[in-house]
Design a protein around this motif. Structure first.
Motif, PDB file in Angstrom:
ATOM      1  N   PRO A 111       0.778  -1.225   0.000  1.00  0.00           N
ATOM      2  CA  PRO A 111       0.000   0.000   0.000  1.00  0.00           C
ATOM      3  C   PRO A 111       0.817   1.287   0.000  1.00  0.00           C
ATOM      4  CG  PRO A 111      -0.988  -1.571   1.482  1.00  0.00           C
ATOM      5  CD  PRO A 111       0.310  -2.165   1.038  1.00  0.00           C
ATOM      6  N   SER A 112       2.011   1.269   0.557  1.00  0.00           N
ATOM      7  CA  SER A 112       2.827   2.483   0.561  1.00  0.00           C
ATOM      8  C   SER A 112       3.263   2.872  -0.844  1.00  0.00           C
ATOM      9  CB  SER A 112       4.057   2.295   1.455  1.00  0.00           C
ATOM     10  OG  SER A 112       4.885   1.263   0.962  1.00  0.00           O
ATOM     11  N   GLN A 113       3.103   1.954  -1.799  1.00  0.00           N
ATOM     12  CA  GLN A 113       3.512   2.222  -3.179  1.00  0.00           C
ATOM     13  C   GLN A 113       2.403   2.846  -4.022  1.00  0.00           C
ATOM     14  OE1 GLN A 113       6.758   1.711  -4.163  1.00  0.00           O
ATOM     15  NE2 GLN A 113       6.980   1.297  -1.967  1.00  0.00           N
ATOM     16  N   TRP A 114       1.171   2.850  -3.514  1.00  0.00           N
ATOM     17  CA  TRP A 114       0.075   3.238  -4.398  1.00  0.00           C
ATOM     18  C   TRP A 114       0.146   4.680  -4.879  1.00  0.00           C
ATOM     19  CZ3 TRP A 114      -3.504   7.043  -4.162  1.00  0.00           C
ATOM     20  CH2 TRP A 114      -3.875   7.569  -2.922  1.00  0.00           C
ATOM     21  N   PRO A 115       0.590   5.653  -4.075  1.00  0.00           N
ATOM     22  CA  PRO A 115       0.643   7.016  -4.628  1.00  0.00           C
ATOM     23  C   PRO A 115       1.564   7.130  -5.838  1.00  0.00           C
ATOM     24  CG  PRO A 115       0.706   7.075  -2.235  1.00  0.00           C
ATOM     25  CD  PRO A 115       0.899   5.649  -2.629  1.00  0.00           C
ATOM     26  N   LYS A 116       2.717   6.471  -5.775  1.00  0.00           N
ATOM     27  CA  LYS A 116       3.650   6.494  -6.904  1.00  0.00           C
ATOM     28  C   LYS A 116       3.028   5.818  -8.126  1.00  0.00           C
ATOM     29  CE  LYS A 116       8.304   4.952  -8.218  1.00  0.00           C
ATOM     30  NZ  LYS A 116       9.528   4.247  -7.747  1.00  0.00           N
ATOM     31  N   GLN A 117       2.369   4.677  -7.921  1.00  0.00           N
ATOM     32  CA  GLN A 117       1.750   3.955  -9.028  1.00  0.00           C
ATOM     33  C   GLN A 117       0.572   4.734  -9.608  1.00  0.00           C
ATOM     34  OE1 GLN A 117       1.044   0.493  -6.647  1.00  0.00           O
ATOM     35  NE2 GLN A 117       2.846  -0.597  -7.403  1.00  0.00           N
ATOM     36  N   CYS A 118      -0.176   5.385  -8.735  1.00  0.00           N
ATOM     37  CA  CYS A 118      -1.317   6.177  -9.193  1.00  0.00           C
ATOM     38  C   CYS A 118      -0.858   7.386 -10.000  1.00  0.00           C
ATOM     39  CB  CYS A 118      -2.149   6.620  -7.983  1.00  0.00           C
ATOM     40  SG  CYS A 118      -3.614   7.562  -8.403  1.00  0.00           S
ATOM     41  N   ARG A 119       0.163   8.053  -9.513  1.00  0.00           N
ATOM     42  CA  ARG A 119       0.695   9.207 -10.259  1.00  0.00           C
ATOM     43  C   ARG A 119       1.176   8.776 -11.642  1.00  0.00           C
ATOM     44  NH1 ARG A 119       5.629  13.399  -8.545  1.00  0.00           N
ATOM     45  NH2 ARG A 119       5.874  14.296 -10.651  1.00  0.00           N
ATOM     46  N   SER A 120       1.871   7.648 -11.710  1.00  0.00           N
ATOM     47  CA  SER A 120       2.347   7.143 -12.998  1.00  0.00           C
ATOM     48  C   SER A 120       1.182   6.879 -13.940  1.00  0.00           C
ATOM     49  CB  SER A 120       3.161   5.862 -12.781  1.00  0.00           C
ATOM     50  OG  SER A 120       3.535   5.289 -14.019  1.00  0.00           O
ATOM     51  N   TRP A 121       0.113   6.261 -13.412  1.00  0.00           N
ATOM     52  CA  TRP A 121      -1.071   5.990 -14.237  1.00  0.00           C
ATOM     53  C   TRP A 121      -1.703   7.286 -14.734  1.00  0.00           C
ATOM     54  CZ3 TRP A 121      -6.374   7.015 -13.506  1.00  0.00           C
ATOM     55  CH2 TRP A 121      -7.246   6.349 -14.389  1.00  0.00           C
ATOM     56  N   LEU A 122      -1.826   8.253 -13.847  1.00  0.00           N
ATOM     57  CA  LEU A 122      -2.396   9.541 -14.242  1.00  0.00           C
ATOM     58  C   LEU A 122      -1.576  10.206 -15.345  1.00  0.00           C
ATOM     59  CD1 LEU A 122      -3.522  11.260 -10.907  1.00  0.00           C
ATOM     60  CD2 LEU A 122      -4.960  10.774 -12.893  1.00  0.00           C
ATOM     61  N   GLU A 123      -0.274  10.207 -15.174  1.00  0.00           N
ATOM     62  CA  GLU A 123       0.585  10.863 -16.162  1.00  0.00           C
ATOM     63  C   GLU A 123       0.557  10.148 -17.497  1.00  0.00           C
ATOM     64  OE1 GLU A 123       3.790  12.917 -13.082  1.00  0.00           O
ATOM     65  OE2 GLU A 123       4.271  10.974 -13.974  1.00  0.00           O
ATOM     66  N   ARG A 124       0.457   8.807 -17.484  1.00  0.00           N
ATOM     67  CA  ARG A 124       0.454   8.038 -18.726  1.00  0.00           C
ATOM     68  C   ARG A 124      -0.868   8.125 -19.465  1.00  0.00           C
ATOM     69  NH1 ARG A 124       0.201   3.128 -17.429  1.00  0.00           N
ATOM     70  NH2 ARG A 124       0.653   3.121 -15.186  1.00  0.00           N
ATOM     71  N   THR A 125      -1.988   8.092 -18.727  1.00  0.00           N
ATOM     72  CA  THR A 125      -3.294   7.924 -19.360  1.00  0.00           C
ATOM     73  C   THR A 125      -4.135   9.196 -19.441  1.00  0.00           C
ATOM     74  OG1 THR A 125      -4.333   7.284 -17.268  1.00  0.00           O
ATOM     75  CG2 THR A 125      -3.383   5.524 -18.603  1.00  0.00           C
ATOM     76  N   ILE A 126      -3.908  10.137 -18.546  1.00  0.00           N
ATOM     77  CA  ILE A 126      -4.763  11.328 -18.493  1.00  0.00           C
ATOM     78  C   ILE A 126      -3.987  12.604 -18.808  1.00  0.00           C
ATOM     79  CG2 ILE A 126      -6.349  12.681 -17.090  1.00  0.00           C
ATOM     80  CD1 ILE A 126      -7.302   9.794 -17.659  1.00  0.00           C
ATOM     81  N   ILE A 127      -2.949  12.867 -18.042  1.00  0.00           N
ATOM     82  CA  ILE A 127      -2.246  14.153 -18.143  1.00  0.00           C
ATOM     83  C   ILE A 127      -1.564  14.329 -19.487  1.00  0.00           C
ATOM     84  CG2 ILE A 127      -0.373  15.542 -17.152  1.00  0.00           C
ATOM     85  CD1 ILE A 127      -1.057  14.202 -14.429  1.00  0.00           C
ATOM     86  N   SER A 128      -0.987  13.267 -20.023  1.00  0.00           N
ATOM     87  CA  SER A 128      -0.193  13.377 -21.246  1.00  0.00           C
ATOM     88  C   SER A 128      -1.017  13.374 -22.527  1.00  0.00           C
ATOM     89  CB  SER A 128       0.825  12.223 -21.316  1.00  0.00           C
ATOM     90  OG  SER A 128       0.165  10.977 -21.385  1.00  0.00           O
ATOM     91  N   ARG A 129      -2.286  13.096 -22.421  1.00  0.00           N
ATOM     92  CA  ARG A 129      -3.073  12.962 -23.654  1.00  0.00           C
ATOM     93  C   ARG A 129      -3.398  14.326 -24.269  1.00  0.00           C
ATOM     94  NH1 ARG A 129      -8.704  11.083 -20.782  1.00  0.00           N
ATOM     95  NH2 ARG A 129      -9.587  13.166 -20.486  1.00  0.00           N
TER      96      ARG A 129
END
Length: 315
Positions: A297-315
């Motif tokens: 669970p301590s990893q989820w913020p890093k994984q979530c940020r990566s997902w956001l940057e790959r799928t939402i922010i960069s589009r």
């Protein structure tokens, strides 16, 4: 007075302030408070009722007795913003709102990489469905209306929820409308569809054996109609128009079974909605932005940020 004496005096004063609690108060004062905005003028709040209780917040940051919904607006600095925004729904079993751990701290974290955090203080406990959903939909629409002013791309507004707040967020993601073009209120003309969902140990289903019993009673009552139960079991409401989701759960969650996230994820994939699911072996329930030695669970913020940057922010 010599420099050494001056330094000693200031140090003693700071220690005294800290010991008395005044130092903490000064620290809070130095931090800019977020702007707050009511979702509706008080005379226009749908399904409004005076519950006869004062809104309170306890030492854990849990808010109770909300009858007037509002948002707290956390905007990143202009030189850091990336155009995305997240409406955040704290958990609490539809009975209270864990607004500090699952709201304000999350918004502050989102700001660190340029995403706006909009913390939703929604009605609960004394207000059953559809009232919390109406509050969430209104928050999305209001954020969309203010998007240009707040430096947000109106096509990058998502919703995030924890536990029962995850049920609310997934309900907003499966029960939305494109808006009423004929509405007098310009906010109601806008779409309530979130562009993405982030669901953290979420309640998804209202079906017995899978749901969280307290959340089900709070939002549906003790003897809900089967049609209502099915309608608010969001794993049954997924279509190809449902927005993509990032889901987080722990396998040893003793409050909200991890099957909630699995069922929703499977439904998304079946509908062709590209999403991501992380099931951690340990972590329990309510870990929030945990850090430290626990696995996963301590990893989820890093994984979530990566997902956001790959799928939402960069589009």
């Amino acid at each position: 007075m010599s420099f050494r004496k001056t330094f000693t005096f200031v140090l003693v004063l700071c220690l005294a302030l800290a010991a008395s609690g005044m130092g903490e108060g000064l620290q809070r004062m130095s931090k800019k408070a977020p702007a707050k905005m009511s979702l509706w003028p008080k005379s226009e709040i749908p399904h409004f009722k005076d519950i006869g209780l004062e809104e309170t917040i306890d030492q854990r940051g849990h808010i109770s007795n909300v009858d007037t919904p509002e948002i707290e607006i956390y905007l990143p600095s202009k030189d850091n913003r990336n155009g995305s925004a997240v409406v955040i729904c704290p958990g609490g079993g539809y009975s209270i709102l864990s607004i500090e751990k699952e709201g304000r701290k999350i918004a502050e974290w989102l700001n660190t990489f340029g995403t706006a955090g909009i913390v939703l203080k929604y009605r609960h406990k004394y207000f059953q469905h559809p009232v919390p959903l109406m509050d969430a939909q209104r928050a999305i629409r209001l954020t969309r209306l203010k998007a240009e002013k707040w430096g947000i791309d109106s096509s990058k507004i998502g919703i995030m929820g924890f536990s029962a707040g995850g049920h609310l967020a997934s309900t907003a993601g499966t029960h939305f409308s494109s808006g009423d073009n004929n509405a007098e209120d310009p906010i109601e003309r806008l779409s309530s569809r979130p562009d993405f969902m982030i669901l953290v140990y979420p309640v998804i289903s209202m079906q017995k054996g899978v749901t969280h019993g307290g959340s089900r009673v709070s939002i549906l009552g003790r003897n809900p109609d089967k049609q209502l139960v099915d309608n608010l079991s969001n794993e049954l409401q997924i279509t190809s128009s449902t927005p993509p989701a990032f889901l987080i759960h722990a396998a040893d969650d003793g409050a909200v079974p991890y099957q909630n996230s699995v069922l929703f994820y499977e439904g998304l994939i079946e509908a062709g909605v590209l999403s991501e699911l992380h099931i951690y072996p340990k972590g329990g329930h309510g870990f929030g932005m945990m850090s430290g030695a626990k696995l996963g669970p301590s990893q989820w913020p890093k994984q979530c940020r990566s997902w956001l940057e790959r799928t939402i922010i960069s589009r």
